[in-house]
Design a protein around this motif. Structure first.
Motif, PDB file in Angstrom:
ATOM      1  N   VAL A   1       0.833  -1.204   0.000  1.00  0.00           N
ATOM      2  CA  VAL A   1       0.000   0.000   0.000  1.00  0.00           C
ATOM      3  C   VAL A   1       0.870   1.257   0.000  1.00  0.00           C
ATOM      4  N   LEU A   2       1.874   1.316   0.883  1.00  0.00           N
ATOM      5  CA  LEU A   2       2.746   2.498   0.950  1.00  0.00           C
ATOM      6  C   LEU A   2       3.539   2.681  -0.332  1.00  0.00           C
ATOM      7  N   SER A   3       4.041   1.598  -0.885  1.00  0.00           N
ATOM      8  CA  SER A   3       4.791   1.679  -2.141  1.00  0.00           C
ATOM      9  C   SER A   3       3.885   2.179  -3.269  1.00  0.00           C
ATOM     10  N   GLY A   4       2.662   1.696  -3.298  1.00  0.00           N
ATOM     11  CA  GLY A   4       1.706   2.148  -4.305  1.00  0.00           C
ATOM     12  C   GLY A   4       1.364   3.612  -4.155  1.00  0.00           C
ATOM     13  N   ILE A   5       1.192   4.054  -2.913  1.00  0.00           N
ATOM     14  CA  ILE A   5       0.895   5.472  -2.663  1.00  0.00           C
ATOM     15  C   ILE A   5       2.072   6.330  -3.130  1.00  0.00           C
ATOM     16  N   MET A   6       3.305   5.893  -2.842  1.00  0.00           N
ATOM     17  CA  MET A   6       4.478   6.639  -3.300  1.00  0.00           C
ATOM     18  C   MET A   6       4.468   6.761  -4.817  1.00  0.00           C
TER      19      MET A   6
END
Length: 187
Positions: free
Chosen positions: A59-64
């Motif tokens: 999720v965090l990687s996708g948001i980045m």
């Protein structure tokens, strides 16, 4: 990552970035790096815990990726960030699934995201922008994704360490880029 380099260059040409831009990038980079360190430091965590950490990492990687592509004006490329977020949500929704299923979801997400990162690096290179880091991260993600797909019975240890390394590299790159955006916005 390549998109974030584009973002830094865009802000340099358009009068700098607000503090929110570089601070958001810095926060996400730190969060992803810490998550990667947790995965590498605790590879024998229970499968449920591993699934939750991996889901949060996706999720965090996708948001980045989505923030980077939006800031660079490459909204169509944010599809791959959305894919990572969806993959992370699926893993978070079913943390008790078998390791094989987690490996499959992570493998597909990383493979597709890696291809997208390499494609975006090619785009950046064609427009005279920085591209090497994007190719490196893309190849790393693809390699780990392929490994997860061809060896789904991999132990919790291998999956945690490899995905943790990918998150650490991606997070450190994001931190460096956020600090570059900050420095260039003050210039």
């Amino acid at each position: 990552m390549t998109i974030m380099m584009t973002t830094a260059e865009t802000h340099r040409h358009h009068g700098g970035a607000s503090s929110a831009v570089w601070m958001a990038g810095l926060f996400l980079g730190i969060a992803v790096t810490v998550l990667g360190v947790l995965l590498v430091a605790h590879p024998f965590a229970a499968t449920r815990t591993l699934a939750i950490l991996i889901g949060i990492g996706l999720v965090l990687s996708g948001i980045m990726d989505m923030v980077a592509t939006a800031r660079a004006g490459e909204e169509t490329a944010s599809f791959f960030g959305v894919l990572l977020v969806i993959g992370g949500i699926v893993v978070l929704a079913w943390p008790g699934v078998t390791l094989w299923t987690v490996a499959l979801i992570v493998g597909i997400c990383l493979l597709v995201a890696g291809v997208a990162r390499i494609a975006m690096a090619g785009y950046a290179r064609g427009h005279g922008r920085s591209w090497g880091w994007g190719v490196f991260i893309g190849l790393l993600a693809m390699g780990i994704g392929i490994l997860a797909l061809v060896w789904p019975a991999a132990t919790v240890f291998i999956l945690a360490v490899l995905f943790g390394i990918e998150l650490i590299v991606h997070g450190i790159g994001q931190i460096a880029l956020a600090l570059t955006v900050r420095r260039e916005s003050r210039a």
